[in-house]
Structure formats: structure tokens, C-alpha cells
Design an enzyme around this catalytic site. Structure first.
Site, PDB file in Angstrom:
ATOM      1  N   LYS A   1      12.950  -1.772   1.516  1.00 56.00           N
ATOM      2  CA  LYS A   1      13.417  -1.653   2.906  1.00 56.00           C
ATOM      3  C   LYS A   1      13.966  -3.033   3.296  1.00 56.00           C
ATOM      4  O   LYS A   1      13.557  -3.631   4.297  1.00 56.00           O
ATOM      5  CB  LYS A   1      12.242  -1.208   3.792  1.00 56.00           C
ATOM      6  CG  LYS A   1      12.580  -0.940   5.231  1.00 56.00           C
ATOM      7  CD  LYS A   1      13.046   0.476   5.494  1.00 56.00           C
ATOM      8  CE  LYS A   1      13.415   0.659   6.956  1.00 56.00           C
ATOM      9  NZ  LYS A   1      14.107   1.923   7.219  1.00 56.00           N
TER      10      LYS A   1
ATOM     11  N   ASP B   1      13.523   5.128   2.997  1.00 59.50           N
ATOM     12  CA  ASP B   1      13.630   6.368   3.789  1.00 59.50           C
ATOM     13  C   ASP B   1      14.705   7.282   3.200  1.00 59.50           C
ATOM     14  O   ASP B   1      14.513   8.486   3.034  1.00 59.50           O
ATOM     15  CB  ASP B   1      13.859   6.096   5.281  1.00 59.50           C
ATOM     16  CG  ASP B   1      14.706   4.868   5.546  1.00 59.50           C
ATOM     17  OD1 ASP B   1      15.073   4.163   4.588  1.00 59.50           O
ATOM     18  OD2 ASP B   1      15.028   4.601   6.724  1.00 59.50           O
TER      19      ASP B   1
ATOM     20  N   ASP C   1       2.778   4.098  -3.265  1.00 56.96           N
ATOM     21  CA  ASP C   1       1.654   4.975  -2.946  1.00 56.96           C
ATOM     22  C   ASP C   1       2.183   6.265  -2.308  1.00 56.96           C
ATOM     23  O   ASP C   1       1.823   7.382  -2.693  1.00 56.96           O
ATOM     24  CB  ASP C   1       0.725   4.217  -1.974  1.00 56.96           C
ATOM     25  CG  ASP C   1      -0.623   4.894  -1.823  1.00 56.96           C
ATOM     26  OD1 ASP C   1      -0.835   5.946  -2.429  1.00 56.96           O
ATOM     27  OD2 ASP C   1      -1.465   4.356  -1.074  1.00 56.96           O
TER      28      ASP C   1
END
Ligand code: NAD
Length: 343
Positions: free
Chosen positions: A190, A223, A247
Site C-alpha cells: 500500500k 485493495d 495474513d
């Protein structure tokens, strides 16, 4: 029971245990449904004919009950000595203050790479059709590294990403891709928002990629990655991610492959030290009933066999599991789904 069918299917005349090497492996039964799926997996692995001496040790709640220590030195010494562990799930009791033994194990042995291959097997219901993906998650750093308070009603989590940690996990992903004939590595981040921490991860990933011109490289913002995985999973191959994204995305990928009941994992450190496990937890409400699906742990056994150099036996065990699952008759729907967090 799927376990005994896999046991029969994997046996072959050539698998008679004549191999010269006896592997010594630390076996951790775990708790809840752990002991029963560990036993089924042990039998399936032994049926390959690979010579294994199991060094059985408790960790977690059973060790606490028997020895008064959830993390006994004898068990840790065994893993240190044998370098390879196969472990059943371990319950992390909520609200008791006992630290997660799963996280402690990763830290104790610096098991920095969490490897989670996910592929659909015929006979397993997968929501988006066929997938074949490998998630490589950094296991030590990121938001899992430490937490500090800034005032009594607030907390700040520190996102710790180092060049060292990023380099070794990205290298691991490329080495895995090369050794397993995978064609592409995608770094997930990100860095548009977390310019320093994720920016560092991406910069290092790009540097490492240059050392592997035979393997395609690209990056995706996390995302967008999630949406793409649901819509076009076939565009991806090996994904490498910092701890937290790894995760979350690995559970998404496990869901795409049919659920936690079919998802194996490996925690791998330097010098070949590695602990293999199912991704799912101890499912305590089914303990002692011998009815949860042992497939995820058996597939972790496949990863373990390949890791210790018994690739052919690993491939044979995977084919045996796949043939049993394809028959369908012995697999209990639904595959495991989790509605509470990993430890
Ligand atoms: P869980 O994975 O144990 O169970 C979630 C759901 O999946 C339940 O409905 C369960 O019955 C089902 N399920 C799990 N494994 C299955 C299998 N092999 N076959 C069929 N169904 C299966 O998750 P949870 O309830 O969140 O966790 C229980 C305990 O396990 C907690 O203490 C948690 O901390 C621990 N845990 C340990 C590990 C590990 O040892 N690596 C991983 C996850 C959770």
C-alpha cells in the site's frame, strides 16, 4: 474417513521404506482436534514409505497441563535439533494472558516465511472455479512487531518494515518460484499511502526482482489485489506480502480454494528450519469425534516431504489425497470456514 482412504491410495509397491535416510521430525499433536488430524496425517505420511522417526512433544495447553509450561525447553530443543516440525493446531485461550504459542514459535526460530499454497482439487467446492496460487507472507515484522500506548484511551501500532526483512522474504518468494517452476511473482503493498514502510518493501522487491530475470515481476496495491483475486485469480501466481496483508490475503485465497479445511501452511526460517501446519485452528467443539477434515494438515505433510527432499513421495501423497477428494464420498461438507481471527 478421508485419512484411511488417502493411506491406502498412497501405498505403492515402490514405497517400501528402503530409502537410506531416516528423517527425524518433531511431531506436535496440538490440542482440540489436533491430535486426531495429526494421527491421520502421520499414518498417511508413513504410507509413502519415507523413513521417519517421530519425536513427539507437547506445546501449548497440553504442555501447560502436563509440565506447567506452555513452551517447554524439551520441545524447543527437539525442533532446534531436528530442524523440522509437524504440528497440530494450538488453542490460544482468550483473556488468560497466555501469549499465542503459534506466534512465539515463529519468533523463537525466526520462521520468517509463511508459505501458503492454495489450489483447488476436484471434488472440493471452490466459489470462483479453479485457482492455483501461492501466498508468501512475511511472518515476523510489520504491525505484529510491537504495540505501544500513547495515552490511556488510545494505542498506536508500529508498522515495522526493514530492508533486511523485506529482502529475505522477497528472495524467498523468487527462490520458491524458481524451484517450483512458477512464472510470476507479484509484490503486494500500500505504498501509495504508506510511502515509507510499504515504499521500502516495494523498492526492495523491485531490486530483488532484477536478480531473477527468468521470473516475471509486478506489484499491486493490496485493495486492488483483493478485488483482482476474486475476479481474475488466473492472472496471478506467487504473491509476496508484508505480514498483515499476508495474513488477510492468505485467508481470502484459502477461501477461493475451498476453505480452511483444505489449506496447508509452512513456517520456514533460515538454514532449513521449518514448522508445517494446517492454517485452521483447533476447532475444539469437534475434539475427540474424529470427524474434522485432516486434508489441510495432510497437505502440510506434502509440503514437508518436499522440503526434506522427498519430493516424489510428496507428489505421490498429494495425488492420493486428490484422488480421495475427487471421489467425494468421504469428505464432509462444508469445508472449514472460520469466523474468528487467527492467533
Ligand atoms: P478454527 O479454524 O479452529 O475453526 C473455525 C471453524 O472451522 C469452526 O467451525 C471449525 O469447526 C471449522 N474447522 C476448523 N478446522 C476444520 C477441519 N479440519 N475440518 C472441518 N472443519 C474445520 O478457528 P477458531 O475457532 O477461530 O480457533 C479455535 C482456536 O484455534 C483458537 O484458540 C485459535 O486461537 C486457534 N488457532 C490456532 C491456529 C494454529 O495453531 N496455527 C490457527 C488458527 C486458530
Amino acid at each position: 474417513m478421508a485419512s484411511s482412504r488417502a493411506y491406502d491410495a498412497v501405498r505403492s509397491p515402490s514405497a517400501t521404506g528402503e530409502g537410506p535416510v531416516t528423517h527425524r521430525i518433531t511431531l506436535i499433536p496440538g490440542d482440540g482436534t489436533g491430535p486426531e488430524i495429526v494421527e491421520a496425517t502421520r499414518r498417511a505420511i508413513e504410507a509413502t514409505g519415507v523413513a521417519i522417526e517421530w519425536d513427539v512433544h507437547d506445546i501449548g495447553i497440553p504442555a501447560m497441563q502436563k509440565l506447567g509450561d506452555p513452551f517447554p525447553k524439551s520441545a524447543l530443543d527437539s525442533i532446534r535439533r531436528n530442524k523440522i516440525g509437524l504440528k497440530g493446531p494450538l488453542t490460544t485461550e482468550l483473556g488468560t494472558g497466555m501469549r499465542s504459542v503459534n506466534v512465539a514459535l515463529r519468533k523463537e526460530f525466526d520462521l520468517y516465511a509463511n508459505l501458503r499454497p492454495a489450489r483447488t482439487y476436484e471434488g472440493v467446492q471452490a466459489p470462483m472455479g479453479k485457482i492455483d496460487l501461492v501466498v508468501v507472507r512475511e511472518n515476523i515484522e510489520d504491525l505484529y512487531a510491537g504495540i505501544d500506548k500513547i495515552r490511556t484511551d488510545a494505542a498506536i501500532a508500529i508498522k515495522y518494515i526493514s530492508e533486511f526483512g523485506s529482502r529475505r522474504i522477497v528472495k524467498f518468494a523468487f527462490e520458491y518460484a524458481r524451484a517450483n517452476k512458477r512464472h510470476k511473482v507479484t509484490a503486494v503493498h500500500k505504498s501509495n499511502i504508506m510511502k515509507f514502510a510499504d515504499g521500502l518493501f516495494l523498492r526492495v522487491a523491485r531490486e530483488v526482482a532484477k536478480e531473477y530475470p527468468d521470473i516475471e515481476f509486478e506489484d499491486r496495491i493490496v485493495d486492488n489485489m483483493c478485488m483482482q483475486l476474486v475476479q481474475k485469480p488466473d492472472l496471478y501466481d506467487v504473491l509476496v506480502l508484508p505480514n498483515l496483508y499476508g495474513d488477510i490475503v492468505s485467508d481470502l485465497v484459502a477461501g477461493l480454494a475451498g476453505g480452511l479445511g483444505v489449506a496447508p501452511g509452512a513456517n520456514i526460517g533460515e538454514n532449513g528450519i521449518a514448522v508445517f501446519e494446517a492454517i485452521h485452528g483447533s476447532a475444539p467443539k469437534y475434539a475427540g469425534q474424529n470427524k474434522v477434515n485432516p486434508m489441510a494438515l495432510m497437505l502440510a505433510g506434502v509440503l514437508m516431504l518436499r522440503h526434506i527432499g522427498e519430493r516424489e513421495a510428496g507428489d505421490r501423497l498429494e495425488r492420493a489425497i486428490a484422488s480421495v477428494v475427487k471421489e467425494g464420498a468421504t469428505i464432509r461438507p462444508p469445508s472449514a470456514r472460520r469466523n474468528s481471527p487467527t492467533p
